[in-house]
Design a protein around this motif. Structure first.
Motif, PDB file in Angstrom:
ATOM      1  N   ASP A 314       0.871  -1.173   0.000  1.00 18.98           N
ATOM      2  CA  ASP A 314       0.000   0.000   0.000  1.00 18.98           C
ATOM      3  C   ASP A 314       0.915   1.231   0.000  1.00 18.98           C
ATOM      4  N   TYR A 315       1.540   1.471  -1.143  1.00 19.70           N
ATOM      5  CA  TYR A 315       2.613   2.474  -1.233  1.00 19.70           C
ATOM      6  C   TYR A 315       2.099   3.898  -1.029  1.00 19.70           C
ATOM      7  N   LYS A 316       0.910   4.180  -1.509  1.00 18.72           N
ATOM      8  CA  LYS A 316       0.352   5.521  -1.385  1.00 18.72           C
ATOM      9  C   LYS A 316       0.146   5.891   0.087  1.00 18.72           C
ATOM     10  N   THR A 317      -0.330   4.933   0.875  1.00 18.63           N
ATOM     11  CA  THR A 317      -0.554   5.185   2.302  1.00 18.63           C
ATOM     12  C   THR A 317       0.767   5.253   3.058  1.00 18.63           C
ATOM     13  N   ALA A 318       1.765   4.513   2.592  1.00 21.07           N
ATOM     14  CA  ALA A 318       3.052   4.447   3.296  1.00 21.07           C
ATOM     15  C   ALA A 318       3.789   5.772   3.292  1.00 21.07           C
ATOM     16  N   ILE A 319       3.785   6.475   2.162  1.00 22.93           N
ATOM     17  CA  ILE A 319       4.654   7.652   1.989  1.00 22.93           C
ATOM     18  C   ILE A 319       4.399   8.758   3.018  1.00 22.93           C
ATOM     19  N   PRO A 320       3.140   9.127   3.332  1.00 27.33           N
ATOM     20  CA  PRO A 320       2.940  10.190   4.335  1.00 27.33           C
ATOM     21  C   PRO A 320       3.532   9.846   5.708  1.00 27.33           C
ATOM     22  N   TYR A 321       3.450   8.572   6.110  1.00 24.59           N
ATOM     23  CA  TYR A 321       4.045   8.180   7.394  1.00 24.59           C
ATOM     24  C   TYR A 321       5.567   8.313   7.345  1.00 24.59           C
ATOM     25  N   LEU A 322       6.157   7.918   6.236  1.00 22.33           N
ATOM     26  CA  LEU A 322       7.611   8.009   6.090  1.00 22.33           C
ATOM     27  C   LEU A 322       8.058   9.474   6.083  1.00 22.33           C
ATOM     28  N   LYS A 323       7.281  10.341   5.436  1.00 24.29           N
ATOM     29  CA  LYS A 323       7.611  11.767   5.423  1.00 24.29           C
ATOM     30  C   LYS A 323       7.416  12.394   6.803  1.00 24.29           C
ATOM     31  N   LYS A 324       6.392  11.947   7.539  1.00 23.93           N
ATOM     32  CA  LYS A 324       6.178  12.436   8.905  1.00 23.93           C
ATOM     33  C   LYS A 324       7.367  12.082   9.782  1.00 23.93           C
ATOM     34  N   ALA A 325       7.922  10.884   9.596  1.00 24.64           N
ATOM     35  CA  ALA A 325       9.103  10.474  10.357  1.00 24.64           C
ATOM     36  C   ALA A 325      10.266  11.424  10.104  1.00 24.64           C
ATOM     37  N   LEU A 326      10.457  11.811   8.852  1.00 22.96           N
ATOM     38  CA  LEU A 326      11.538  12.742   8.513  1.00 22.96           C
ATOM     39  C   LEU A 326      11.270  14.137   9.049  1.00 22.96           C
ATOM     40  N   ASP A 327      10.003  14.548   9.093  1.00 25.90           N
ATOM     41  CA  ASP A 327       9.669  15.843   9.691  1.00 25.90           C
ATOM     42  C   ASP A 327      10.070  15.873  11.162  1.00 25.90           C
TER      43      ASP A 327
END
Length: 596
Positions: A314-327
């Motif tokens: 579920d790549y579309k859902t994954a990306i926002p969580y990964l970006k939040k981690a970097l934030d």
């Protein structure tokens, strides 16, 4: 929106009201000790350190704490010291109704540091129990440490610098902690913290991983020798059993022991890691959600949520969580790998190539840029550039970056459909005991080789309980045996306590089964044989207990019986009345009158 549990609390960092910088170390240490002490109380949900300290030196309202940390109660306090006196002021705030319901000032001798920590932790626990309902509280929550107060203060100073997590402060903290060890060689805490400092530096790419882990190892072994039974020691043992010894059975044993002592986000995250290794992604998500609940500002928790969505494709859902981690932590090295791979696997190879090409700093040092671009060239059929990338990756296969190099070599060859080469590389990684082996099992990129006999053989040697290859053998037509019933019954009871699933009025047998990673018919059988109940009887027993506790609370006296019943998970008046009388032998109204 998640309902806020009334037995949830955050401890905000205590404010230093003194001019002395050394008092900052004590304030942070006191806050951490109270968090750890409260976390040892069963059923109490305590926000972890990372999320509490996110609000350090920030002015926030009760509403912001409620909305951002999802807690019903929070603690704030201050510390002022002079030569022979320490004044600690503590306040407890109801975040749901926004009022201060308790405050206290403690004037104490600074030398009685351990007694102060225990006294304040107990006081908070008692006042919390008065406000929210019954809690089982031990006579002591903070054990005194057999070291002089001056040395303990130096320990707090070392930990203060170590927890800032950048290279310069980490090394400064390590050096202070080494001096503490020199003065008090039998004090276990600094050994655990030096181990953690090196592991953090290796994980974040501040030191070569192999070098960092080698430096960490002797400190961990000494800590385990001095204090093998603390939750932190058990958690470290769990990691060793999984990632070094590849013994998941023992890894779970240590992690569950740690969880019995304290409910902390890093323990739930660890168990989620182990479940991921086995391919039990739904159960891993459940434990990760618990980690996020306790520590919503921990970058690693958001990263892992995104990583699990990546594994589920579920790549579309994954990306926002990964970006939040970097934030939350721009230096965290893992999210860029999977942001790029998610773009690649979403059919956006050019966008992925641009993303990998834009990476700087830590990501360059840990091969993310090189490996990511080479994967993109493989997908774009740019053979010459892909081969150049593969050759460069191979040069790292005998260096400290061997694990990352093999990861990308395996993934690139999988994308090129070089399946025999993939198996050869995996065999080499297995023979060299590289940790990457444990994360190949659930990888979506390796789907084309998962039915390959050599791949299966390696995975079953590395992970004997591998879900992908043993599930069909495990669940035969025969019923669960007595040992399995005992094991899963205990797991289910813990899940019901931890997650309070019964509060969901739409809970189904299938939902329950997803938490145990068992087929629904096996859970039905488990309830019948392990508890002598069907699904409705089992769940409604918890709801009745919840109702009995809630209906006697002062805060609920203005509610009708059915309002409390609905809050306890029931969605039918008939079902509630029928079950209550069946279990208690009296009507709900009679119960209330006899206990008022």
């Amino acid at each position: 929106m998640r309902v806020i549990d009334k037995k949830s609390i955050a401890v905000l960092p205590f404010v230093n009201l003194s001019n002395d910088i050394n008092n900052v170390y004590f304030c942070d240490g006191l806050t951490e000790e109270i968090i750890n002490a409260l976390a040892s109380i069963k059923v109490l949900l305590v926000t972890s350190r990372t999320s509490s300290f996110y609000f350090k030196n920030k002015k926030v309202t009760s509403k912001e704490i409620r909305e951002k940390l999802k807690v019903a109660t929070f603690i704030e306090g201050s510390v002022r010291t002079s030569k022979n006196k320490m004044r600690i002021t503590v306040q407890m705030i109801d975040a749901l109704d926004d009022f201060h319901f308790w405050s206290e000032t403690f004037d104490r001798n600074p030398e009685n540091i351990f007694e102060i920590q225990d006294e304040i932790s107990l006081f908070i626990a008692e006042k919390l129990r008065e406000h929210i309902g019954h809690l089982e509280i031990e006579d002591k929550l903070v054990e005194a440490i057999d070291v002089p107060v001056a040395i303990y203060r130096e320990y707090l100073k070392g930990r203060y610098y170590m927890m800032r997590l950048d290279y310069k402060n980490s090394i400064k903290g390590v050096n202070i902690l080494k001096e503490v060890i020199h003065k008090s060689p039998n004090f276990s805490n600094p050994y655990l913290d030096i181990n953690l400092a090196y592991v953090n530096m290796g994980t974040m790419g501040l030191l070569p991983a192999l070098e960092a882990y080698e430096k960490a190892q002797p400190y961990l072994l000494k800590a385990l020798e001095l204090d093998p039974n603390s939750s932190r020691s058990q958690l470290n043992l769990a990691w060793i059993e999984c990632w070094q010894n590849w013994n998941l059975k023992k890894a779970y044993e240590h992690a569950n022991k740690a969880l019995e002592m304290q409910q902390t986000d890093d323990i739930y995250l660890t168990i989620s890691n182990f479940l991921t290794v086995e391919g039990k992604l739904d159960a891993a998500s459940n434990y990760l959600d618990k980690a996020l609940q306790l520590d919503p500002y921990a970058a690693i928790n958001h990263h892992y949520k995104g990583f699990l969505y990546y594994l589920k494709e579920d790549y579309k859902t994954a990306i926002p969580y990964l970006k939040k981690a970097l934030d939350l932590d721009p230096k965290l090295p893992f999210p860029p790998i999977y942001i790029g791979i998610c773009l690649l696997m979403s059919g956006k190879p050019n966008e992925a190539l641009t993303y990998f090409g834009s990476l700087e700093g830590v990501s360059v040092k840990d091969l993310t840029k090189l490996g990511g671009e080479t994967m993109c060239y493989a997908m774009l059929n740019e053979t010459e550039k892909c081969n150049e990338g593969l050759k460069e990756l191979e040069t790292y296969s005998n260096t400290d970056l061997v694990d990352k190099a093999f990861t990308f070599l395996i993934l690139v060859n999988a994308l090129l459909d070089n399946n025999e080469k993939v198996i050869d590389l995996i065999t080499q990684a297995y023979n060299n005991r590289l940790p990457v082996i444990l994360l190949l099992n659930p990888s979506p990129i390796l789907k084309p080789v998962k039915n390959h006999k050599r791949f299966k053989d390696i995975m079953l040697k590395a992970i004997p309980d591998n879900l992908n290859y043993k599930q069909k053998k495990k669940y035969k037509q025969a019923l669960l045996d007595s040992n399995e019933i005992k094991k899963y019954s205990k797991e289910l009871e813990q899940i019901m306590i931890d997650y309070k699933l019964y509060l969901n009025p739409d809970l189904s047998l299938k939902d329950l089964a997803s938490y145990l990673e068992l087929p629904a018919n096996y859970v039905s059988q488990l309830l019948n044989l392990g508890f002598q109940k069907n699904f409705s009887e089992y769940v409604n027993t918890y709801r009745i207990s919840e109702f009995k506790e809630r209906v006697l609370l002062e805060e609920n006296k203005g509610l009708t019986l059915m309002a409390v019943a609905y809050d306890s998970g029931f969605n039918s008046k008939t079902v509630f009345n029928t079950f209550f009388k069946k279990i208690e032998g009296i009507t709900p109204n009679t119960y209330l009158k006899s206990n008022s």
